[in-house]
Design a protein around this motif. Structure first.
Motif, mmCIF file in Angstrom:
data_model
loop_
_atom_site.group_PDB
_atom_site.id
_atom_site.type_symbol
_atom_site.label_atom_id
_atom_site.label_comp_id
_atom_site.label_asym_id
_atom_site.label_seq_id
_atom_site.Cartn_x
_atom_site.Cartn_y
_atom_site.Cartn_z
ATOM 1 N N ILE A 44 -28.078 -9.933 -26.993
ATOM 2 C CA ILE A 44 -28.954 -10.980 -26.431
ATOM 3 C C ILE A 44 -30.258 -10.372 -25.907
ATOM 4 O O ILE A 44 -31.320 -10.986 -25.968
ATOM 5 C CB ILE A 44 -28.219 -11.724 -25.283
ATOM 6 C CG1 ILE A 44 -26.996 -12.454 -25.816
ATOM 7 C CG2 ILE A 44 -29.133 -12.697 -24.557
ATOM 8 C CD1 ILE A 44 -27.304 -13.510 -26.822
ATOM 9 N N ARG A 45 -30.143 -9.130 -25.385
ATOM 10 C CA ARG A 45 -31.357 -8.474 -24.871
ATOM 11 C C ARG A 45 -32.377 -8.300 -25.996
ATOM 12 O O ARG A 45 -33.559 -8.577 -25.836
ATOM 13 C CB ARG A 45 -30.983 -7.114 -24.256
ATOM 14 C CG ARG A 45 -32.151 -6.386 -23.639
ATOM 15 C CD ARG A 45 -31.704 -5.244 -22.752
ATOM 16 N NE ARG A 45 -31.043 -4.184 -23.502
ATOM 17 C CZ ARG A 45 -30.555 -3.079 -22.945
ATOM 18 N NH1 ARG A 45 -30.649 -2.904 -21.631
ATOM 19 N NH2 ARG A 45 -29.980 -2.152 -23.663
ATOM 20 N N VAL A 46 -31.906 -7.879 -27.166
ATOM 21 C CA VAL A 46 -32.827 -7.710 -28.304
ATOM 22 C C VAL A 46 -33.292 -9.081 -28.801
ATOM 23 O O VAL A 46 -34.476 -9.284 -29.090
ATOM 24 C CB VAL A 46 -32.143 -6.919 -29.450
ATOM 25 C CG1 VAL A 46 -33.075 -6.823 -30.656
ATOM 26 C CG2 VAL A 46 -31.746 -5.525 -28.974
ATOM 27 N N THR A 57 -36.157 3.131 -16.534
ATOM 28 C CA THR A 57 -36.927 4.363 -16.307
ATOM 29 C C THR A 57 -37.443 4.852 -17.657
ATOM 30 O O THR A 57 -36.828 4.594 -18.684
ATOM 31 C CB THR A 57 -36.047 5.453 -15.679
ATOM 32 O OG1 THR A 57 -34.799 5.450 -16.355
ATOM 33 C CG2 THR A 57 -35.820 5.207 -14.207
ATOM 34 N N PRO A 58 -38.565 5.573 -17.675
ATOM 35 C CA PRO A 58 -39.140 6.004 -18.963
ATOM 36 C C PRO A 58 -38.192 6.914 -19.735
ATOM 37 O O PRO A 58 -37.459 7.694 -19.141
ATOM 38 C CB PRO A 58 -40.388 6.789 -18.540
ATOM 39 C CG PRO A 58 -40.606 6.488 -17.117
ATOM 40 C CD PRO A 58 -39.315 6.048 -16.527
ATOM 41 N N SER A 59 -38.200 6.798 -21.077
ATOM 42 C CA SER A 59 -37.265 7.621 -21.842
ATOM 43 C C SER A 59 -37.942 8.939 -22.204
ATOM 44 O O SER A 59 -38.269 9.205 -23.339
ATOM 45 C CB SER A 59 -36.763 6.893 -23.080
ATOM 46 O OG SER A 59 -37.728 6.760 -24.016
ATOM 47 N N PRO A 106 -41.210 -1.248 -24.611
ATOM 48 C CA PRO A 106 -40.174 -0.219 -24.383
ATOM 49 C C PRO A 106 -39.076 -0.679 -23.417
ATOM 50 O O PRO A 106 -37.912 -0.277 -23.545
ATOM 51 C CB PRO A 106 -40.945 0.961 -23.799
ATOM 52 C CG PRO A 106 -42.368 0.721 -24.147
ATOM 53 C CD PRO A 106 -42.569 -0.763 -24.341
ATOM 54 N N ASN A 107 -39.429 -1.554 -22.451
ATOM 55 C CA ASN A 107 -38.406 -2.012 -21.476
ATOM 56 C C ASN A 107 -37.811 -3.375 -21.883
ATOM 57 O O ASN A 107 -37.221 -4.059 -21.060
ATOM 58 C CB ASN A 107 -38.999 -2.088 -20.076
ATOM 59 C CG ASN A 107 -40.134 -3.087 -19.970
ATOM 60 O OD1 ASN A 107 -40.438 -3.790 -20.927
ATOM 61 N ND2 ASN A 107 -40.764 -3.142 -18.814
ATOM 62 N N TYR A 108 -37.978 -3.767 -23.118
ATOM 63 C CA TYR A 108 -37.431 -5.013 -23.695
ATOM 64 C C TYR A 108 -38.183 -6.277 -23.288
ATOM 65 O O TYR A 108 -37.811 -7.368 -23.711
ATOM 66 C CB TYR A 108 -35.932 -5.188 -23.389
ATOM 67 C CG TYR A 108 -35.047 -4.238 -24.154
ATOM 68 C CD1 TYR A 108 -34.569 -4.581 -25.420
ATOM 69 C CD2 TYR A 108 -34.714 -3.001 -23.641
ATOM 70 C CE1 TYR A 108 -33.774 -3.698 -26.134
ATOM 71 C CE2 TYR A 108 -33.922 -2.111 -24.351
ATOM 72 C CZ TYR A 108 -33.454 -2.474 -25.598
ATOM 73 O OH TYR A 108 -32.682 -1.606 -26.305
ATOM 74 N N GLY A 109 -39.216 -6.189 -22.491
ATOM 75 C CA GLY A 109 -39.991 -7.388 -22.163
ATOM 76 C C GLY A 109 -39.093 -8.523 -21.686
ATOM 77 O O GLY A 109 -38.266 -8.349 -20.799
ATOM 78 N N MET A 161 -35.266 2.125 -21.310
ATOM 79 C CA MET A 161 -36.637 2.010 -21.846
ATOM 80 C C MET A 161 -36.635 2.512 -23.286
ATOM 81 O O MET A 161 -37.469 3.310 -23.684
ATOM 82 C CB MET A 161 -37.593 2.870 -21.011
ATOM 83 C CG MET A 161 -37.769 2.394 -19.605
ATOM 84 S SD MET A 161 -39.091 1.191 -19.410
ATOM 85 C CE MET A 161 -40.527 2.218 -19.416
ATOM 86 N N ASP A 162 -35.651 2.067 -24.051
ATOM 87 C CA ASP A 162 -35.479 2.629 -25.388
ATOM 88 C C ASP A 162 -35.495 1.547 -26.458
ATOM 89 O O ASP A 162 -34.885 1.672 -27.507
ATOM 90 C CB ASP A 162 -34.153 3.392 -25.449
ATOM 91 C CG ASP A 162 -32.985 2.507 -25.020
ATOM 92 O OD1 ASP A 162 -33.243 1.340 -24.644
ATOM 93 O OD2 ASP A 162 -31.842 2.969 -25.069
ATOM 94 N N ALA A 163 -36.189 0.429 -26.187
ATOM 95 C CA ALA A 163 -36.197 -0.683 -27.148
ATOM 96 C C ALA A 163 -36.892 -0.256 -28.442
ATOM 97 O O ALA A 163 -37.890 0.462 -28.402
ATOM 98 C CB ALA A 163 -36.922 -1.871 -26.533
ATOM 99 N N PRO A 164 -36.366 -0.712 -29.598
ATOM 100 C CA PRO A 164 -37.014 -0.330 -30.856
ATOM 101 C C PRO A 164 -38.382 -0.998 -30.979
ATOM 102 O O PRO A 164 -38.527 -2.171 -30.663
ATOM 103 C CB PRO A 164 -36.043 -0.876 -31.925
ATOM 104 C CG PRO A 164 -35.215 -1.907 -31.229
ATOM 105 C CD PRO A 164 -35.176 -1.554 -29.787
ATOM 106 N N PRO A 165 -39.412 -0.274 -31.430
ATOM 107 C CA PRO A 165 -40.715 -0.911 -31.640
ATOM 108 C C PRO A 165 -40.617 -1.989 -32.731
ATOM 109 O O PRO A 165 -39.736 -1.870 -33.591
ATOM 110 C CB PRO A 165 -41.617 0.255 -32.110
ATOM 111 C CG PRO A 165 -40.768 1.462 -32.215
ATOM 112 C CD PRO A 165 -39.373 1.129 -31.799
#
Ligand SMILES: C[S@@+](CC[C@H](N)C(=O)[O-])C[C@H]1O[C@@H](n2cnc3c(N)ncnc32)[C@H](O)[C@@H]1O
Length: 442
Positions: free
Chosen positions: A59-61, A357-359, A383-386, A375-379
């Motif tokens: 759901i986050r993605v 936190t920054p990856s 990065p923080n999933y917005g 903070m690892d969301a795929p481009p």
């Protein structure tokens, strides 16, 4: 400002977002199947099952990709209304909940005409129809035929027996009218704005004339009805259950588990369900403990955790949504009080929403933990999933407004723990929330 992307790249980004929507939808369907199948719009919600971390991850993605995609494609003014119109939907939801419309519609599969609902609730029919129709657009209630409304999955949880109705009542009651209202004015105030004390929050600013120098939990002592509703509201918070991502079920028989600030026992009941062989203690303020006793079956010990240590020598001390209620100085006092009660093998599990936190390979307390980074969301997602990662950031504002408190990153908690002679052991990722496991330093 970032370098402008080419038109081709922009189109490619939107197609990448659509691909993420597609893959995350498949992941979400698979996660629902694990729990019995995808729910429909009209279904009553399936018990109080907690969402699995796999569902929360999907759901986050999905939220992140779909909302970023529509933001890019919508005109800017319409994007603004998404946020600026939120109070309209919130007012409609509060009105329908306070009027107990879901109770009235319960057991009426064909729904009821708005005139009948109006008569029952004492609200005017024309206005009521506007309110209910607006909510149907958000899948809360359904319009069966013109001016005839019925319950559905979104409204069923607003029945007064369901703690979700208490949650809506709390958030759209005192949390909004006394916590979030006048935020700009309170933050500008020379006395309240700069202060970090709990009794100088936006909430305390709004009640200052009637209750000077009063923090939220003291105000509740003078408002038993809202206090009762707040306690029930907390039992509705249905994020990942701790036993879904921390090995509660495999703890040895007779392990002692003390829930500090456990409210009326919602989280502890789920721990008991995951491992019936644990020895469980519930601690909270005396009047809350009295209410908790109605739920039965634990060892109940009252506490003021800002003043005293919890029950001594427990294997596990657990706190859900407690540290985030307090500014750093008081949170440190609470941790120090727990440290006094710990034996060398005791663990403290701090369960809160976790700020990303920054990856950059950074560490918590010097211990690398690959699972701890959000903070690892795929481009091309942020990065923080917005939008998909908004919960910790939104609640950061909520606890700030209500209590001058804050959500924290893993490192923030580890820094507080060090001051209380505790060290980082491990992070357990529950997606929206997480457990930071701490042990005695010496
Ligand atoms: C946000 S609620 C969390 C309740 C529960 N842990 C949960 O996750 O559902 C905060 C809890 O802290 C308790 N609390 C507030 N001040 C306290 C104090 N000084 N000592 C003990 N408990 C306190 C409240 O009564 C409330 O139950």
């Amino acid at each position: 400002m970032s370098k402008a992307t080419s038109i081709d790249q922009r189109e490619a980004d939107i197609r990448s977002l659509l691909a993420l929507v597609n893959s995350s939808v498949e992941d979400a369907i698979a996660a629902w199947k694990e729990k019995g199948g995808v729910p429909g719009l009209g279904d009553a919600p399936a018990g109080d099952k907690s969402p699995s971390p796999a569902l929360l991850r999907a759901i986050r993605v999905l939220d992140s990709a779909s909302q970023q995609m529509t933001f890019l494609l919508r005109p800017t003014f319409l994007n603004l209304t998404n946020v600026a119109f939120m109070p309209i939907e919130a007012a409609a939801l509060r009105t329908a909940t306070e009027a107990k419309i879901a109770d009235f519609l319960d057991g009426k599969p064909k729904g009821a005409h708005v005139d009948e609902i109006a008569k029952k609730t004492g609200l005017p029919p024309f206005e009521l129809a506007c309110i209910l129709r607006c909510l149907t657009m958000k899948h809360i209630f359904r319009e069966v035929s013109k001016d005839v409304f019925g319950n559905n999955r979104g409204s069923y949880v607003l029945r007064s027996v369901d703690p979700n109705s208490a949650f809506v009542g709390f958030m759209l009651g005192e949390a909004s009218s006394l916590g979030l209202a006048n935020m700009y004015e309170a933050l500008h105030d020379p006395e309240y704005g700069p202060s970090l004390e709990s009794k100088r929050s936006v909430f305390s600013y709004n009640i200052r004339k009637e209750y000077p120098n009063t923090a939220l939990f003291d105000w509740y002592l003078k408002h038993p009805e809202q206090h009762e509703r707040f306690n029930r509201a907390m039992t509705a918070v249905n994020l990942a259950n701790v036993s879904d991502f921390y090995p509660v079920a495999s703890l040895p028989p007779d392990t002692t588990w003390c829930d500090i600030g456990g409210g009326i026992g919602g989280p502890l009941a789920k721990v008991a369900g995951a491992n019936p062989k644990l020895r469980l203690t519930l601690q909270d303020l005396p009047n809350v403990i009295e209410r908790g006793k109605e739920q039965g079956r634990f060892n109940f010990v009252p506490i003021d955790f800002t003043e005293e240590a919890p029950v001594e020598g427990q294997d596990i001390y657990y706190m859900r949504f407690i540290v985030h209620d307090w500014p750093d100085d008081v949170a440190t006092v609470i941790l120090k009080n727990i440290r006094k009660a710990m034996k060398p093998s005791s663990r403290l599990l701090v369960h809160d929403l976790v700020l990303p936190t920054p990856s950059d390979g950074s560490t918590a307390g010097g211990t690398k933990n690959s699972a701890m980074n959000s903070m690892d969301a795929p481009p091309p997602l942020l990065p923080n999933y917005g939008a998909g990662g908004i919960l910790p950031l939104a609640l950061d504002i909520n606890v700030m407004a209500l209590l001058n408190a804050k959500e924290r990153s893993i490192d923030d908690v580890v820094q507080l723990a060090k001051q209380a002679d505790m060290k980082f052991v491990q992070f357990w990722d529950g997606v929206e929330s997480g457990v930071i496991e701490l042990g005695p330093m010496h």
